[in-house]
Design a protein around this motif. Structure first.
Motif, PDB file in Angstrom:
ATOM      1  N   LEU A  21       0.826  -1.202   0.000  1.00  0.00           N
ATOM      2  CA  LEU A  21       0.000   0.000   0.000  1.00  0.00           C
ATOM      3  C   LEU A  21       0.871   1.267   0.000  1.00  0.00           C
ATOM      4  N   ALA A  22       1.946   1.247   0.782  1.00  0.00           N
ATOM      5  CA  ALA A  22       2.806   2.440   0.869  1.00  0.00           C
ATOM      6  C   ALA A  22       3.433   2.736  -0.492  1.00  0.00           C
ATOM      7  N   TYR A  23       3.893   1.674  -1.157  1.00  0.00           N
ATOM      8  CA  TYR A  23       4.499   1.871  -2.484  1.00  0.00           C
ATOM      9  C   TYR A  23       3.441   2.333  -3.494  1.00  0.00           C
ATOM     10  N   ALA A  24       2.252   1.766  -3.386  1.00  0.00           N
ATOM     11  CA  ALA A  24       1.171   2.128  -4.316  1.00  0.00           C
ATOM     12  C   ALA A  24       0.809   3.612  -4.198  1.00  0.00           C
ATOM     13  N   ARG A  25       0.863   4.138  -2.979  1.00  0.00           N
ATOM     14  CA  ARG A  25       0.562   5.572  -2.781  1.00  0.00           C
ATOM     15  C   ARG A  25       1.542   6.435  -3.579  1.00  0.00           C
ATOM     16  N   ARG A  26       2.838   6.050  -3.457  1.00  0.00           N
ATOM     17  CA  ARG A  26       3.879   6.834  -4.118  1.00  0.00           C
ATOM     18  C   ARG A  26       3.840   6.624  -5.634  1.00  0.00           C
ATOM     19  N   ALA A  27       3.819   5.344  -6.031  1.00  0.00           N
ATOM     20  CA  ALA A  27       3.843   5.024  -7.462  1.00  0.00           C
ATOM     21  C   ALA A  27       2.595   5.575  -8.152  1.00  0.00           C
ATOM     22  N   GLY A  28       1.467   5.538  -7.459  1.00  0.00           N
ATOM     23  CA  GLY A  28       0.225   6.055  -8.030  1.00  0.00           C
ATOM     24  C   GLY A  28       0.350   7.533  -8.390  1.00  0.00           C
ATOM     25  N   ARG A  29       1.010   8.302  -7.504  1.00  0.00           N
ATOM     26  CA  ARG A  29       1.197   9.742  -7.782  1.00  0.00           C
ATOM     27  C   ARG A  29       2.097   9.956  -8.994  1.00  0.00           C
ATOM     28  N   VAL A  30       3.214   9.191  -9.021  1.00  0.00           N
ATOM     29  CA  VAL A  30       4.169   9.341 -10.131  1.00  0.00           C
ATOM     30  C   VAL A  30       3.506   8.959 -11.467  1.00  0.00           C
ATOM     31  N   LEU A  31       2.733   7.871 -11.442  1.00  0.00           N
ATOM     32  CA  LEU A  31       2.100   7.401 -12.687  1.00  0.00           C
ATOM     33  C   LEU A  31       0.952   8.301 -13.118  1.00  0.00           C
ATOM     34  N   GLN A  32       0.258   8.875 -12.159  1.00  0.00           N
ATOM     35  CA  GLN A  32      -0.826   9.779 -12.575  1.00  0.00           C
ATOM     36  C   GLN A  32      -0.231  11.030 -13.222  1.00  0.00           C
ATOM     37  N   ASP A  33       0.950  11.446 -12.737  1.00  0.00           N
ATOM     38  CA  ASP A  33       1.630  12.580 -13.384  1.00  0.00           C
ATOM     39  C   ASP A  33       2.121  12.203 -14.785  1.00  0.00           C
ATOM     40  N   ALA A  34       2.362  10.906 -14.997  1.00  0.00           N
ATOM     41  CA  ALA A  34       2.790  10.450 -16.332  1.00  0.00           C
ATOM     42  C   ALA A  34       1.597  10.335 -17.284  1.00  0.00           C
ATOM     43  N   GLY A  35       0.384  10.581 -16.767  1.00  0.00           N
ATOM     44  CA  GLY A  35      -0.786  10.679 -17.652  1.00  0.00           C
ATOM     45  C   GLY A  35      -1.549   9.390 -17.887  1.00  0.00           C
ATOM     46  N   ILE A  36      -1.520   8.454 -16.923  1.00  0.00           N
ATOM     47  CA  ILE A  36      -2.280   7.210 -17.133  1.00  0.00           C
ATOM     48  C   ILE A  36      -3.791   7.474 -16.990  1.00  0.00           C
ATOM     49  N   ALA A  37      -4.576   6.601 -17.637  1.00  0.00           N
ATOM     50  CA  ALA A  37      -6.037   6.778 -17.629  1.00  0.00           C
ATOM     51  C   ALA A  37      -6.699   6.001 -16.493  1.00  0.00           C
ATOM     52  N   TRP A  38      -6.080   4.880 -16.047  1.00  0.00           N
ATOM     53  CA  TRP A  38      -6.533   4.232 -14.805  1.00  0.00           C
ATOM     54  C   TRP A  38      -5.401   3.406 -14.238  1.00  0.00           C
ATOM     55  N   LEU A  39      -5.515   3.175 -12.930  1.00  0.00           N
ATOM     56  CA  LEU A  39      -4.548   2.334 -12.216  1.00  0.00           C
ATOM     57  C   LEU A  39      -5.300   1.096 -11.741  1.00  0.00           C
ATOM     58  N   GLU A  40      -4.893  -0.062 -12.293  1.00  0.00           N
ATOM     59  CA  GLU A  40      -5.620  -1.309 -12.004  1.00  0.00           C
ATOM     60  C   GLU A  40      -4.857  -2.169 -11.001  1.00  0.00           C
TER      61      GLU A  40
END
Ligand SMILES: [Mg+2]
Length: 362
Positions: free
Chosen positions: A204-223
């Motif tokens: 969960l901790a990694y997902a919080r961080r990676a989710g922010r980085v990937l949303q900045d990279a412009g992904i349409a959803w995180l599955e």
């Protein structure tokens, strides 16, 4: 319209290019194929497909045994048929192997239902529209380099897809994962949607961080950023991130989807037709998601999912992975980013009889 016979076979269908997924080499797609025949001479087909051999012959045997209880029932009563089989197997269910064994039978009953009434399945199930936005996800494996990934994504766009989905979760940093997304972005241009699937590989901790980085990279959803049992974790990610969270393909039962939806843990529900136990329970779950204002997507088997997703107003996107193309005479076509549901009765699919015979192992 009475069921007079049910045949179940296990097929091993080799893939053109073996690839690595979940730490395994995938060299074949394993099918449990059910064929239901009726007193009118109609044949309905249904199957589940997984890219691994484990327990496939056991599932085939369970399906065969359950299928015997369909004889004498009408293909116009799929709800009654599903409940009957589910009750027979309830001491080892709900969910798990029981649902996977039920699914090919239920799909075959619905196919025969449509053929008996002369209507395509998407119309029988609601007829909301006849096509569904599709995304390409075949060949976008975690084991590929960013360059290979970009080339495969570009091919999907050349084939008519306007969205693609990458598997991620192997890189050691979130920035490296984002570089995979950016390599694909560079290849496909600004208009194409890029979704990512972390296949439950993160804490969960990694997902919080990676989710922010990937949303900045412009992904349409995180599955599937974290394990599906961590509903509270998914809900907290949904609150903290701006990017939509997608999950659900690992769930088996209506209760699991209810927990997920009531926790407000997802923006998009994904249904695996085999795990939920076929078309009959799929409809119940899609209705539940609709009541929560959440759209539904299909996990693989696009040639079947396209009917279900086209039938309901909450159908969102179909995942195009043609794992069963090797046993069918043709796949539904993609037009301007949408997969078109076959218009002939039932599923509108035809088995390649020679291929089925060639690949049969049980
Ligand atoms: Mg997935």
């Amino acid at each position: 319209m009475k069921i007079t016979g049910v045949a179940v076979n296990v097929l091993r269908v080799p893939v053109d290019k073996p690839y690595s997924a979940g730490g395994r080499t995938v060299d074949a797609n394993w099918h449990v194929l059910a064929r239901v025949t009726t007193s009118d001479g109609v044949e309905g087909i249904g199957y589940v497909v997984y890219p691994r051999p484990d327990l496939m012959t056991a599932i085939g045997q369970a399906s065969r045994e359950l299928g015997e209880h369909l004889v004498g029932m009408s293909v116009l009563e799929p709800e009654a048929a599903w409940e009957r089989l589910a009750r027979i197997g309830d001491w080892v269910g709900p969910g798990g192997l029981l649902h996977v064994a039920l699914a090919p039978l239920d799909i075959a009953v619905w196919d025969a239902h449509g053929k008996t009434l002369g209507q395509p399945l998407y119309r029988l199930l609601g007829g909301y529209r006849d096509r569904v936005p599709a995304y390409g996800s075949d060949g976008l494996w975690v084991s590929l380099s960013p360059t290979e990934l970009a080339a495969n994504a570009k091919q999907h766009v050349a084939d008519g897809f306007t969205a693609v989905k990458l598997r991620i979760g192997k890189e050691s940093t979130a920035e490296a994962e984002a570089r995979r997304v950016l390599a694909v972005r560079e290849a496909v241009g600004p208009q194409v949607k890029i979704m990512v699937d972390a296949v439950e590989s993160w804490s969960l901790a990694y997902a919080r961080r990676a989710g922010r980085v990937l949303q900045d990279a412009g992904i349409a959803w995180l599955e599937d950023p974290v394990h599906h049992h961590d509903v509270a974790g998914l809900a907290s990610l949904r609150r903290r991130l701006d990017v939509p969270i997608a999950a659900g393909e690992h769930l088996y039962h209506l209760d699991g989807f209810r927990t997920l939806l009531e926790a407000r843990a997802v923006d998009v529900v994904i249904l695996d037709l085999a795990r939920v136990g076929g078309v009959t329970p799929w409809r119940r779950i899609a209705g539940l998601a609709h009541a929560h204002g959440i759209p539904v997507c299909g996990h693989v088997v696009p040639e079947v999912q396209v009917h279900l997703l086209a039938a309901v107003a909450s159908g969102y996107m179909v995942e195009y992975v043609p794992r069963s193309a090797g046993i069918l005479t043709s796949m539904p076509r993609c037009e301007r980013g949408e997969l078109v549901a076959p218009s002939s009765p039932g599923l509108g699919l035809e088995l390649d009889a020679d291929a089925v015979r060639r690949h049969q192992v049980a």
